[in-house]
Enzyme design. Structure first.
Site, PDB file in Angstrom:
ATOM      1  N   MET A  79       0.701  -1.203  -0.054  1.00  0.00           N
ATOM      2  CA  MET A  79       0.030  -0.076   0.215  1.00  0.00           C
ATOM      3  C   MET A  79       0.855   1.324  -0.118  1.00  0.00           C
ATOM      4  SD  MET A  79      -3.031  -0.959   2.776  1.00  0.00           S
ATOM      5  CE  MET A  79      -3.894   0.207   2.421  1.00  0.00           C
ATOM      6  N   HIS A  80       0.308   2.503  -0.261  1.00  0.00           N
ATOM      7  CA  HIS A  80       0.972   3.740   0.096  1.00  0.00           C
ATOM      8  C   HIS A  80       1.621   4.352  -1.111  1.00  0.00           C
ATOM      9  CE1 HIS A  80      -1.176   3.276   3.741  1.00  0.00           C
ATOM     10  NE2 HIS A  80      -0.205   2.430   4.295  1.00  0.00           N
ATOM     11  N   ASP A 238      -2.549  -4.937   0.427  1.00  0.00           N
ATOM     12  CA  ASP A 238      -2.226  -6.158   1.035  1.00  0.00           C
ATOM     13  C   ASP A 238      -2.843  -6.702   2.379  1.00  0.00           C
ATOM     14  OD1 ASP A 238      -0.948  -4.295   2.521  1.00  0.00           O
ATOM     15  OD2 ASP A 238       1.157  -4.757   1.907  1.00  0.00           O
TER      16      ASP A 238
END
Length: 492
Positions: A79-80, A238
């Site tokens: 992520m991110h 995830d």
């Protein structure tokens, strides 16, 4: 027989699994790729390396299969991360990853300038250095030539979906970690877009994780050896994908991951009222929501103490030396904040600390203190979740640390809830394949898919006498960090 491909775009490698319609995993493939660290605290990857792993991995996965039977593909991923494309959909610069620490200034500007209360109102979260929005602000300030060329802003697994389908799409769970999404209303936040100087046209269309965003492009299908018309699910971040893979959906489902980092993932059908901004409030891949507590050092604390301090890889022997009579009675405590801490204390200055050592303290006492300290920190996250009103009666447990019989026992008694193990763990890759299954057959519920695909194993029950002893120790553990907090700040 239909088959479904699950992709886990991890930080160090891509894992692919082949799942059949009966819920059996037929094959797994893993492809590694490098990370770059241009400066201390920076972490980047080239998205074209992800493309290479995908284009090599899927044909290898299908080597022994009649490829015409593949029906769908679903991806879970880190992520991110910030992936930016120009007007020709070409990658402008390397992706800035979730564990990149360059955005301290921008994170503080968001939390202090806009204000944490407004951020929570707009996005249900506050800014963290790993989130996507601070990365965009950093890019705007430090690399304006790149920022000015942005036509599309994407997350890592969404770039994989773009390669497959040519569609710019993002699911709600992954979008939750950008700090650009109004999580409660499930739409891009106009206030945050304005604050970051982003146009909504630069962002992908939003989908539920289990929805089909399109099919694999003809030329890509030919290269990969896939039939025409393979459906691609929107996929998930995830943690949400891994939760699907462990069967955590609906109200009050809980999964604890005892990996390098540690997470407490709790699902909720309704948007939860969360009083602690260090516990993330995100959309879930099942169409609902989830609370996520993330501690930065979990099993990595044990690895550090075993391998770097004690200079041994014989974890089992070290744990066998811990006497039964010492459980719940160890006078030594350990704060597991080796990299600072995210949830629930939100203090990057916090550090690992042993306290309570005496002349008769043994090596085994210190090993035990590390295991217990991580368990107590997970309990901190669980207590923060409980304060939202969610009732937790049990949890599933996964991750490398959960392979330790002793650590599972300690954790079950520190938390005082039953912990259910899984027969096998495939993480976000299994969740991705299950989401692909849902995208291919809208008539099959995720509940039914979870019953078919998720296989549980042993359940560890708390022991009343030991749970009581650990309750007393946990109350003492809670006093250590507040006593050290100001000192940690001074030392930093």
């Amino acid at each position: 027989m239909n088959y479904y491909i699950g992709v886990d775009l991890g930080t160090s490698s891509m894992k692919l699994i082949l799942l059949d319609e009966e819920g059996q995993i037929r094959k797994t493939v893993s492809k590694t790729y490098p990370s770059a660290f241009p400066r201390p605290g920076w972490s980047e990857q080239n998205p074209e390396d992800w493309r290479g792993a995908l284009m090599e991995g899927i044909p290898e996965l299908l080597e022994d299969l009649e490829s015409g039977q593949v029906a769908g593909i679903g991806c879970g991923g880190q992520m991110h991360g910030l992936v930016i494309l120009d007007e020709k959909d070409q990658v402008i610069r390397p992706a800035i990853l979730w564990n990149d620490g360059r955005t301290t200034k921008q994170t503080e500007a968001l939390n202090d300038g806009i204000g944490r209360k407004k951020l929570e109102e707009w996005t249900a979260n506050v800014a963290f250095a790993g989130f996507t929005a601070p990365k965009l602000l950093w890019l705007k300030e430090e690399e304006p030539e790149h920022y000015g060329r942005i036509a599309k802003i994407m997350l890592p697994k969404d770039y994989i979906n773009y390669i497959l389908t040519g569609v710019h799409a993002c699911d709600y769970s992954d979008a939750s970690g950008t700090l650009l999404l109004d999580v409660k209303e499930k739409r891009w936040s106009s206030q945050m877009l304005e604050a970051c100087g982003v146009r909504e046209s630069q962002l992908p269309r939003l989908w539920e994780s289990f929805q089909c965003i399109g099919t694999v492009q003809s030329e890509i299908a030919r290269v990969l050896g896939l039939p025409q018309g393979v459906k691609v699910a929107a996929g998930a971040g995830d943690n949400a994908a891994a939760a699907i893979g462990t069967g955590i959906i609906g109200d009050g489902g809980c999964n604890i991951s005892l990996g390098t980092s540690g997470t407490v993932f709790v699902s909720s059908k309704a948007f939860p009222a969360n009083p602690n901004p260090a516990i993330h409030t995100f959309a879930h891949a099942d169409g609902g929501y989830h609370l996520l507590g993330c501690m930065l050092s979990a099993a990595s604390c044990n690895r550090w103490f075993m391998e770097d301090i004690l200079r041994t890889e014989d974890y089992a022997s070290e744990q066998l030396a811990i006497a039964e009579k010492r459980l719940g009675k160890n006078p030594v405590y350990f704060l597991p904040y080796l990299m600072g801490e995210r949830s629930p204390i939100e203090d990057m200055n916090a550090r690992g600390t042993f306290i309570g050592m005496r002349m008769d303290t043994t090596r085994a006492d210190l090993v035990q203190a590390v295991l217990e300290g991580v368990a107590f920190a997970i309990r901190d996250n669980l207590e923060a979740v409980k304060r939202t009103g969610i009732v937790l009666e049990s949890s599933r447990i996964c991750g490398g640390g959960a392979k330790s019989v002793l650590w599972r026992r300690i954790l079950a008694n520190v938390l005082n809830i039953p912990l259910q193990c899984l027969q096998s763990e495939q993480g976000p890759a299994l969740g991705g394949a299950m989401l692909a299954m849902a995208a291919c057959d809208g008539g099959v519920s995720l509940e039914e898919i979870c019953r078919k695909c998720v296989r549980t194993g042993e359940t560890i029950l708390p022991e009343p006498w030991l749970a009581e002893a650990y309750e007393d120790r946990y109350q003492r553990f809670q006093k250590i960090y507040p006593a050290c907090r100001n000192l940690f700040t001074e030392l930093a």
